[in-house]
Design an enzyme around this catalytic site. Structure first.
Site, short mmCIF file in Angstrom:
data_model
loop_
_atom_site.label_atom_id
_atom_site.label_comp_id
_atom_site.label_asym_id
_atom_site.label_seq_id
_atom_site.Cartn_x
_atom_site.Cartn_y
_atom_site.Cartn_z
N LYS A 72 46.20 -7.21 -1.33
CA LYS A 72 45.24 -7.60 -0.29
C LYS A 72 45.72 -8.87 0.40
CE LYS A 72 40.27 -8.56 0.33
NZ LYS A 72 38.96 -8.60 -0.34
N SER A 147 35.40 -5.47 1.47
CA SER A 147 36.40 -5.97 2.38
C SER A 147 37.83 -5.55 2.03
CB SER A 147 36.35 -7.49 2.42
OG SER A 147 36.70 -8.03 1.16
N SER A 171 33.59 -6.09 -2.94
CA SER A 171 34.74 -5.74 -2.09
C SER A 171 35.87 -4.99 -2.75
CB SER A 171 35.31 -7.00 -1.45
OG SER A 171 34.53 -7.35 -0.35
N1 GLN Z 1 30.16 -7.18 1.58
C1 GLN Z 1 30.01 -8.45 0.98
C2 GLN Z 1 30.12 -9.54 2.02
O1 GLN Z 1 30.25 -9.20 3.14
C3 GLN Z 1 31.01 -8.63 -0.11
C4 GLN Z 1 32.35 -9.00 0.36
C5 GLN Z 1 33.32 -9.27 -0.76
O2 GLN Z 1 33.09 -8.88 -1.90
N2 GLN Z 1 34.38 -9.99 -0.44
O3 GLN Z 1 30.07 -10.68 1.74
#
Ligand code: GLN
Length: 483
Positions: A72, A147, A171
């Site tokens: 990532k 994400s 994410s």
């Molecule tokens: N969807 C969540 C957010 O927008 C989690 C994102 C993540 O785990 N990085 O913060």
């Protein structure tokens, strides 16, 4: 099967029997990327030369010897860009390896490519990337989740053998669920965060995204463990995850939180998750109802704490030392900050910085941030209590399968609600895994559904062993989008 289609376990077998070499595997993945990534958009960069050079010297007797792994683009790999899918870091070249990368390299793995994500990991669809669009390999008109959407799409589309993601509120697990691969969020502190660009430091964890639970165990085995460069990283011994995989689920107590099986879950998701729980039961697991009474406050609590921490973490992006710097000649230093940050950050990041600054500001701190911290404790206590009775907790990962690209573009709150089943685990600091458990038919598309198994703090062996047992009698994880 071609090499890029294999799991880590299968590829290691090929290496060790002399049927394939790391160079051939890296070439196979690179060819798959050049053929398939035009439509999927999983990668922001490839690092092909470094990967090919590493393959030449790979020692296949090591635990991940010669295994290419996609990373990532929030995790530093020395000599490669770490963009966080932000214009702010578009040209940032990492001067060092994150601890997880150093550990992967020491175990023989080969970082291959940096994957797309929501900007600074803020989002659930990868649509917040400032640098590219990623599609769901099962239906390219849909989001891959986020994400860590690029990592999930790469693994699901066989454009990677395995990948690393990061999970602050879901994410890793949510994109794994939407794309049909395995995603493991370790216990907070199990894996070092050194070299991961910080979003919300009390919630962030790096974890594996793989084709099987066994592969997730292999990667976790390597990346887990203490680190003097991350003071929140636990110096606890790393158990033998692989060795514990085959213990089966006989006698394992699986909790079903009554607050998680609510109206509003898409029927195909509910049916797939219930069938998966039945499968565990038929293998000898004991199913028990549990209660997590503060679940309804989890989304609100998370979006106060995560944004507060993000506003502090992102203060470092000021255009002074590194990253984007506005070319406009400023009248003052404050104007320089304003110009730089207005140009460098995307809309969702700005929204979070503003929200986070607000909940921390004097007069509002007690009403929002402090109160959210107290509710966080209640949420953590819910899990402590539930785990007195059960070994793992089973639930859906997301209330519905992947939505259409653009469908929720004007409704950030609706996207935040995607996180309802995943964020409590981050607030509580416990571990969780997403495992493919079927498909839901959604307006003509056949879309993957994930089963979430949550474990106690440092209970990774339990969730991996349940996930592995499930994969011994089911084939959902073997389904591929292009067959
Ligand atoms: N969807 C969540 C957010 O927008 C989690 C994102 C993540 O785990 N990085 O913060």
């Amino acid at each position: 099967m071609e090499l890029h289609q294999l799991s880590i376990t299968e590829l290691l077998d090929r290496y060790r029997s002399g049927a394939a070499s790391p160079r051939e595997a890296v070439e196979s993945v690179l060819t798959a990327i050049s053929n398939g990534d035009g439509t999927i958009g999983a990668y922001l960069s490839h690092g092909a030369e470094a990967a090919l050079a590493a393959a030449e010297n790979a020692d296949t007797s090591l635990p991940l010897g010669g295994i290419p792994i996609a990373i990532k683009d929030a995790i530093n790999v020395e000599g490669q860009t770490t963009t966080c899918a932000s214009k702010f870091l578009e040209n940032f070249n990492s001067p060092y390896d994150a601890t997880v990368i150093a550990k992967l390299k020491a175990a023989g793995a080969i970082p291959l490519g940096k994957t797309n994500m929501d900007e600074f990991a803020m989002g659930s669809s990868t649509e917040n990337s400032a640098l590219g669009k990623t599609t769901n390999p099962w239906d390219t008109s849909r989001i891959p989740g986020g994400s860590s959407g690029g990592s999930a799409a790469a693994v699901a589309a066989d454009l990677a053998i395995a990948a690393l993601g990061s999970d602050t509120g879901g994410s890793i697990r949510q994109p794994a669920s939407h794309c049909g691969c395995v995603g493991l969020k370790p216990t907070y502190g199990r894996v070092s965060r050194f070299g991961l660009v910080a979003f919300a430091s009390s919630l962030d964890q790096i974890g594996p995204m793989t084709k099987t639970a066994e592969d997730a165990a292999r990667v976790l085995q390597v990346i887990a463990g203490g680190d003097i460069n991350d003071s929140t990283c636990l110096d606890e011994p790393v158990p033998d995850y692989l060795g514990a995989l085959n213990q089966g689920v006989r006698g394992l107590r699986v909790g079903l939180p009554k607050e998680y099986f609510i109206d509003g879950i898409e029927p195909g998701v509910k049916a797939a998750v219930e069938a998966a729980v039945k499968e565990l039961e038929s293998q000898g697991a004991e199913i028990v109802e549990v209660s997590l009474p503060h679940t309804e406050y989890a989304v609100a609590t998370y979006y106060i704490i995560a944004t507060a921490e993000a506003s502090a973490n992102l203060a470092r992006f000021d255009g002074v030392r590194y990253g984007h710097r506005s070319a406009i000649q400023p009248e003052s230093i404050v104007e320089h900050y304003k110009n730089t940050r207005a140009e460098g950050f995307g809309e969702e990041v700005k929204r979070r910085v503003i929200l986070g600054t607000y909940v921390l500001s004097s007069g509002y701190y007690d009403a929002y941030y402090l109160r959210a911290q107290k509710v966080r404790t209640l949420i953590r206590q819910d899990f402590t209590k539930a785990f007195e009775n059960v070994d793992v907790i089973a639930s859906p990962v997301a209330p519905a399968p992947a939505f259409k690209i653009g469908e929720n573009a004007d409704d950030p709150l609706k996207v935040y609600l995607e996180d309802i089943f995943t964020i409590a685990a981050n607030l509580a600091g416990i571990c969780g895994i997403s495992v493919p458990c079927g498909f839901s038919d959604c307006k003509g598309s056949r879309l993957p559904v994930g089963l979430q198994l949550l474990g106690k703090p440092l209970g990774e062996s339990d969730i991996l062993r349940a996930a592995h047992a499930y994969q011994q009698t089911t084939d959902w994880h073997k389904a591929r989008p292009f067959e």
